[in-house]
Scaffold this motif. Structure first.
Motif, PDB file in Angstrom:
ATOM      1  N   VAL A 160       0.850  -1.192   0.000  1.00  0.00           N
ATOM      2  CA  VAL A 160       0.000   0.000   0.000  1.00  0.00           C
ATOM      3  C   VAL A 160       0.889   1.247   0.000  1.00  0.00           C
ATOM      4  CG1 VAL A 160      -1.804   1.259   1.220  1.00  0.00           C
ATOM      5  CG2 VAL A 160      -1.750  -1.247   1.324  1.00  0.00           C
ATOM      6  N   VAL A 161       0.565   2.192  -0.870  1.00  0.00           N
ATOM      7  CA  VAL A 161       1.264   3.480  -0.875  1.00  0.00           C
ATOM      8  C   VAL A 161       0.859   4.265   0.369  1.00  0.00           C
ATOM      9  CG1 VAL A 161       1.573   5.671  -2.082  1.00  0.00           C
ATOM     10  CG2 VAL A 161       1.389   3.525  -3.381  1.00  0.00           C
ATOM     11  N   VAL A 162       1.850   4.748   1.113  1.00  0.00           N
ATOM     12  CA  VAL A 162       1.611   5.449   2.377  1.00  0.00           C
ATOM     13  C   VAL A 162       2.165   6.865   2.282  1.00  0.00           C
ATOM     14  CG1 VAL A 162       2.209   5.513   4.835  1.00  0.00           C
ATOM     15  CG2 VAL A 162       1.624   3.326   3.744  1.00  0.00           C
ATOM     16  N   ASP A 163       1.390   7.820   2.739  1.00  0.00           N
ATOM     17  CA  ASP A 163       1.864   9.204   2.851  1.00  0.00           C
ATOM     18  C   ASP A 163       2.507   9.369   4.225  1.00  0.00           C
ATOM     19  OD1 ASP A 163       2.346  11.883   3.036  1.00  0.00           O
ATOM     20  OD2 ASP A 163       0.290  12.518   2.606  1.00  0.00           O
ATOM     21  N   PRO A 164       3.829   9.480   4.288  1.00  0.00           N
ATOM     22  CA  PRO A 164       4.489   9.547   5.596  1.00  0.00           C
ATOM     23  C   PRO A 164       4.220  10.843   6.350  1.00  0.00           C
ATOM     24  CG  PRO A 164       6.070   9.934   3.852  1.00  0.00           C
ATOM     25  CD  PRO A 164       4.786   9.534   3.180  1.00  0.00           C
ATOM     26  N   LEU A 165       3.680  11.839   5.659  1.00  0.00           N
ATOM     27  CA  LEU A 165       3.434  13.132   6.299  1.00  0.00           C
ATOM     28  C   LEU A 165       1.979  13.329   6.688  1.00  0.00           C
ATOM     29  CD1 LEU A 165       5.614  15.374   3.942  1.00  0.00           C
ATOM     30  CD2 LEU A 165       6.294  14.202   6.057  1.00  0.00           C
ATOM     31  N   ALA A 166       1.144  12.313   6.474  1.00  0.00           N
ATOM     32  CA  ALA A 166      -0.299  12.481   6.696  1.00  0.00           C
ATOM     33  C   ALA A 166      -0.655  12.577   8.170  1.00  0.00           C
ATOM     34  CB  ALA A 166      -1.064  11.330   6.047  1.00  0.00           C
ATOM     35  N   TYR A 167       0.062  11.857   9.027  1.00  0.00           N
ATOM     36  CA  TYR A 167      -0.303  11.860  10.442  1.00  0.00           C
ATOM     37  C   TYR A 167       0.004  13.223  11.059  1.00  0.00           C
ATOM     38  CZ  TYR A 167      -0.584  10.681  15.373  1.00  0.00           C
ATOM     39  OH  TYR A 167      -0.935  10.664  16.704  1.00  0.00           O
ATOM     40  N   GLN A 168      -0.925  13.755  11.820  1.00  0.00           N
ATOM     41  CA  GLN A 168      -0.753  15.047  12.484  1.00  0.00           C
ATOM     42  C   GLN A 168      -0.264  14.827  13.910  1.00  0.00           C
ATOM     43  OE1 GLN A 168      -1.226  18.089  10.807  1.00  0.00           O
ATOM     44  NE2 GLN A 168      -1.297  16.618   9.100  1.00  0.00           N
ATOM     45  N   TRP A 169       1.015  15.067  14.120  1.00  0.00           N
ATOM     46  CA  TRP A 169       1.610  14.822  15.432  1.00  0.00           C
ATOM     47  C   TRP A 169       1.131  15.839  16.450  1.00  0.00           C
ATOM     48  CZ3 TRP A 169       4.543  10.578  16.562  1.00  0.00           C
ATOM     49  CH2 TRP A 169       4.968   9.808  15.475  1.00  0.00           C
ATOM     50  N   GLN A 170       0.772  15.367  17.639  1.00  0.00           N
ATOM     51  CA  GLN A 170       0.324  16.237  18.724  1.00  0.00           C
ATOM     52  C   GLN A 170       1.462  16.647  19.646  1.00  0.00           C
ATOM     53  OE1 GLN A 170      -3.010  17.279  18.688  1.00  0.00           O
ATOM     54  NE2 GLN A 170      -2.752  16.229  16.699  1.00  0.00           N
ATOM     55  N   ASN A 171       2.549  15.899  19.628  1.00  0.00           N
ATOM     56  CA  ASN A 171       3.664  16.165  20.549  1.00  0.00           C
ATOM     57  C   ASN A 171       4.964  16.306  19.768  1.00  0.00           C
ATOM     58  OD1 ASN A 171       2.337  15.766  23.355  1.00  0.00           O
ATOM     59  ND2 ASN A 171       1.665  13.975  22.168  1.00  0.00           N
ATOM     60  N   SER A 172       4.914  17.174  18.771  1.00  0.00           N
ATOM     61  CA  SER A 172       6.060  17.326  17.871  1.00  0.00           C
ATOM     62  C   SER A 172       7.261  17.976  18.547  1.00  0.00           C
ATOM     63  CB  SER A 172       5.658  18.144  16.643  1.00  0.00           C
ATOM     64  OG  SER A 172       5.128  19.405  17.039  1.00  0.00           O
ATOM     65  N   ALA A 173       7.080  18.573  19.710  1.00  0.00           N
ATOM     66  CA  ALA A 173       8.197  19.213  20.413  1.00  0.00           C
ATOM     67  C   ALA A 173       8.980  18.215  21.267  1.00  0.00           C
ATOM     68  CB  ALA A 173       7.683  20.353  21.290  1.00  0.00           C
ATOM     69  N   TRP A 174       8.507  16.989  21.348  1.00  0.00           N
ATOM     70  CA  TRP A 174       9.179  15.969  22.163  1.00  0.00           C
ATOM     71  C   TRP A 174      10.594  15.738  21.650  1.00  0.00           C
ATOM     72  CZ3 TRP A 174       8.897  12.851  26.377  1.00  0.00           C
ATOM     73  CH2 TRP A 174       9.632  11.665  26.381  1.00  0.00           C
ATOM     74  N   ALA A 212      16.322   2.135   9.238  1.00  0.00           N
ATOM     75  CA  ALA A 212      16.528   2.696  10.574  1.00  0.00           C
ATOM     76  C   ALA A 212      16.112   4.159  10.617  1.00  0.00           C
ATOM     77  CB  ALA A 212      18.003   2.542  10.980  1.00  0.00           C
ATOM     78  N   LEU A 213      16.477   4.908   9.577  1.00  0.00           N
ATOM     79  CA  LEU A 213      16.121   6.325   9.538  1.00  0.00           C
ATOM     80  C   LEU A 213      14.616   6.518   9.435  1.00  0.00           C
ATOM     81  CD1 LEU A 213      18.965   7.633   7.212  1.00  0.00           C
ATOM     82  CD2 LEU A 213      18.731   8.014   9.674  1.00  0.00           C
ATOM     83  N   MET A 214      13.930   5.627   8.694  1.00  0.00           N
ATOM     84  CA  MET A 214      12.478   5.740   8.609  1.00  0.00           C
ATOM     85  C   MET A 214      11.838   5.639   9.985  1.00  0.00           C
ATOM     86  SD  MET A 214       9.659   3.171   6.918  1.00  0.00           S
ATOM     87  CE  MET A 214       9.827   2.073   8.337  1.00  0.00           C
ATOM     88  N   TRP A 215      12.243   4.624  10.760  1.00  0.00           N
ATOM     89  CA  TRP A 215      11.635   4.454  12.087  1.00  0.00           C
ATOM     90  C   TRP A 215      11.920   5.668  12.973  1.00  0.00           C
ATOM     91  CZ3 TRP A 215       8.074   1.172  11.660  1.00  0.00           C
ATOM     92  CH2 TRP A 215       8.233  -0.071  11.038  1.00  0.00           C
ATOM     93  N   LEU A 216      13.125   6.224  12.855  1.00  0.00           N
ATOM     94  CA  LEU A 216      13.510   7.319  13.750  1.00  0.00           C
ATOM     95  C   LEU A 216      12.963   8.669  13.288  1.00  0.00           C
ATOM     96  CD1 LEU A 216      17.221   6.258  14.331  1.00  0.00           C
ATOM     97  CD2 LEU A 216      15.356   6.095  15.997  1.00  0.00           C
ATOM     98  N   LEU A 217      12.896   8.898  11.979  1.00  0.00           N
ATOM     99  CA  LEU A 217      12.478  10.199  11.465  1.00  0.00           C
ATOM    100  C   LEU A 217      10.980  10.269  11.198  1.00  0.00           C
ATOM    101  CD1 LEU A 217      15.430  10.883   8.976  1.00  0.00           C
ATOM    102  CD2 LEU A 217      15.182  11.677  11.336  1.00  0.00           C
ATOM    103  N   GLU A 218      10.426   9.264  10.543  1.00  0.00           N
ATOM    104  CA  GLU A 218       9.004   9.314  10.184  1.00  0.00           C
ATOM    105  C   GLU A 218       8.106   8.872  11.332  1.00  0.00           C
ATOM    106  OE1 GLU A 218       8.136   7.279   6.565  1.00  0.00           O
ATOM    107  OE2 GLU A 218       9.720   8.306   5.453  1.00  0.00           O
ATOM    108  N   TYR A 219       8.517   7.826  12.047  1.00  0.00           N
ATOM    109  CA  TYR A 219       7.692   7.327  13.152  1.00  0.00           C
ATOM    110  C   TYR A 219       8.100   7.935  14.497  1.00  0.00           C
ATOM    111  CZ  TYR A 219       5.457   3.853  10.172  1.00  0.00           C
ATOM    112  OH  TYR A 219       4.715   3.225   9.199  1.00  0.00           O
ATOM    113  N   ARG A 220       9.259   8.570  14.531  1.00  0.00           N
ATOM    114  CA  ARG A 220       9.738   9.267  15.731  1.00  0.00           C
ATOM    115  C   ARG A 220       9.988   8.323  16.901  1.00  0.00           C
ATOM    116  NH1 ARG A 220       6.936  15.307  15.492  1.00  0.00           N
ATOM    117  NH2 ARG A 220       6.923  15.434  13.215  1.00  0.00           N
TER     118      ARG A 220
END
Length: 598
Positions: A92-106, A244-252
């Motif tokens: 499935v094609v996924v938009d990695p920027l679609a999720y709206q993070w609520q705690n982006s300052a973490w 590794a970068l995907m998990w750390l950058l996109e999924y935080r």
């Protein structure tokens, strides 16, 4: 190397904007590749240099697709960001920027604050199920949860180490957005989230790389799981480093634990991975990198990695607590007390020492800080790799286990516990999979044959009683009950000790260094550490059932004692059986103390 952006991500289906996606597949052994969309469109990918096939096309998020190789074989995207179901279903094609993070300052938590709780997402009901436990874990004193591997595996139940699509969170656990919601929720509560990743092999079912990208593997090197991955290839390195970068950058995620890196034949790959992670993550973030490594390479812990899971410490403690000396515990059978003392004073037990196989193992580690070592009494391996998945409280004297728990939670090493430890859960944690057909039979028989080296299973008929990994009831039996009475003595002990750790150990941990550990008698040691503020932490431990003559420390503040009144006995020169005493001699003002006695 330039920073990775969505536009320069080499592998997989990458959305370039809301309507356009670039599909890229490294398939050096293929002549023709097309992307087959679920709506019936067949789009040929254009061959590029070095075995790449690429196309940019109109394609929104949510589009389902497969790759067709040479008009003969349809396969999932090896860099699929999500599957519509199992590994045989569409990617499935996924938009990695679609999720709206609520705690982006973490920005995470410093490593010295790490108190890690390992869990299996599937047994807790998926990503949304895990969320239901976060408040309780925080109240207990946990600062980080570690998720066993999430990479898409065949079927809907598995430990996760048989993953074949490393970029796709397991569909039976929830969607990518649900995983991000779990991480976002944890961050909002002050909890870090770590992911266990497997870069040493692919699982046996659903991996099609051999058909069109043989260069992923080496013919001259093998691991226990098959041909070794060829990290000499740039395309292969990027596949895993970018994962590794995907998990750390996109999924935080706040950190990664790399599974069994001793099975990775190219150590410089690990160094490059750590370097790339440090380069590409924001310097203000606290990002943790850990390894599991039988080679005990202390040098890795000076090259970008924060810590190693210390199997040595576990194994010595397990022998002392249970008396078991089968299989790999044989290396700890003769001198477990001395080995525990070496662990507490130097980190690794094996630092070039000879193993039972007659080969040297490990590198000197005494110069490293105690926080470079993750200590545990149990984890998924040490429970699940038992034939019947018994937990430690079912194998060891209760008071001895409580004393060892004091050491685990109040030593300057980083503590890790496994789900259910805090309630002495009665449910086992068994090895489970959801394979079918011939592979299911091979896994079942292979699992049972693993225990031939254990004296209790020398009889083949005894091995037949070992649970079938593929049976649904094996998985169901492994779901822990985590709603026990929170006033239970075990839970109260964990909560109390972690309260003490937060107030007295964690603030002093930066700059801590071991001073030494003395063997007092069989099963009894006394270990000391110079803490970062100049104070001296001491733990007197007796895991045996006999008292030991020992001299008390002068001018030390007692932080904790088990059992009650054991400090009074020590004042009389006796270290009680099944005893742990923790004291602190202050070279700087102590934090407010509760005058702790159990």
């Amino acid at each position: 190397m330039p920073l990775r952006t969505l536009e320069t991500w080499p592998h997989g289906a990458i959305m370039l904007d809301a309507e356009h996606t670039r599909f890229a597949l490294w398939a050096p052994d293929a002549f023709y590749v097309s992307v087959e969309l679920e709506d019936g469109q067949s789009l040929p990918l254009l061959p590029q240099a070095d075995g790449w096939f690429v196309i940019k096309t109109r394609c929104p998020a949510g589009t389902r697709y497969r790759y067709n190789i040479d008009g003969e074989l349809e396969v999932p995207d090896p860099a699929s960001r999500a599957q519509a179901g199992d590994i045989g279903d569409h990617s499935v094609v996924v938009d990695p920027l679609a999720y709206q993070w609520q705690n982006s300052a973490w920005t995470g938590r410093p490593w010295n604050e790490a108190v890690i709780y390992e869990l299996h997402v599937g047994t807790l009901g998926g990503f949304s199920g895990v969320e239901q436990h976060l408040a309780r874990l925080i109240e207990m004193g946990i600062t980080a949860i570690e998720l066993m591997p999430l990479a898409q595996f065949p079927g809907d139940r598995n430990w996760g180490y048989d993953g074949v699509l490393p970029y796709a969170p397991q569909a039976s656990y929830g969607s990518p957005e649900q995983l991000k919601h779990l991480i976002d929720t944890a961050h909002g509560m002050g909890l870090a989230v770590i992911l266990d990743v497997v870069y040493n092999h692919f699982g046996p079912d659903g991996n099609y790389l051999h058909h069109y990208a043989k260069g992923f593997f080496r013919d001259d090197k093998h691991t226990p799981w098959g041909a070794a991955i060829d990290f000499r290839r740039r395309e292969v390195r990027d596949f895993f480093i970018d994962n590794a970068l995907m998990w750390l950058l996109e999924y935080r995620f706040d950190g990664l634990r790399l599974d069994a890196v001793h099975a990775i034949e190219s150590p410089d790959f690990l160094q490059e991975l750590a370097q790339r992670v440090r380069q590409q993550t924001d310097p203000v973030r606290n990002v943790w990198l850990m390894v599991e490594n039988e080679h005990n390479q202390a040098s890795l812990l000076e090259e970008g990695f924060d810590a190693q899971w210390n199997d040595d410490g576990h194994n010595a403690l397990h022998v002392l607590l249970t008396g078991e000396t089968d299989a790999y515990y044989a290396d700890y059978a003769e001198q477990p007390t001395e080995q525990l003392a070496r662990c507490l004073s130097q980190g690794f037990v094996f630092q070039g020492h000879m193993t039972r196989h007659g080969t040297p193992r490990g590198e000197p580690s005494g110069h490293l800080p105690p926080s470079a070592f993750v200590l545990f009494l149990q984890n998924h391996d040490q429970i699940g790799n038992r034939a019947f998945g018994e937990r430690l409280h079912q194998l060891a004297p209760p008071d001895a286990l409580k004393a060892a728990t004091v050491l685990l939670l109040l030593s300057p090493m980083i503590p890790l516990m496994f789900m259910g430890d805090e309630f002495a859960a009665e449910e086992p944690f068994l090895f489970f999979t959801s394979h079918h057909g011939e592979l299911a039979e091979l896994v079942r028989e292979g699992r049972r044959n693993e225990f031939a080296a254990f004296s209790a299973f020398a009889d083949p008929h005894k091995r037949e009683q070992i649970p079938d990994p593929n049976a649904p009831q094996t998985f169901e039996a492994s779901r822990p009950t985590l709603s026990s009475d929170e006033q239970s003595s075990v839970y109260a002990l964990y909560r109390r000790l972690l309260h003490l750790r937060h107030h007295h150990i964690i603030p002093r941990l930066p700059g801590a260094q071991a001073l030494g550990a003395d063997v007092l008698a069989k099963g009894a040691v006394s270990a000391r550490w110079r803490m970062g503020d100049g104070s001296e932490l001491r733990i007197d431990l007796n895991l045996s059932n006999t008292p030991v003559v020992h001299t008390p420390q002068v001018d030390a503040a007692l932080l904790f004692e088990h059992p009650p009144h054991s400090a009074d006995l020590l004042d009389q020169g006796t270290l009680a059986p099944y005893c742990a005493l923790v004291s602190l001699t202050a070279a700087a003002p102590l934090l407010p103390s509760d005058g702790e006695r159990q």
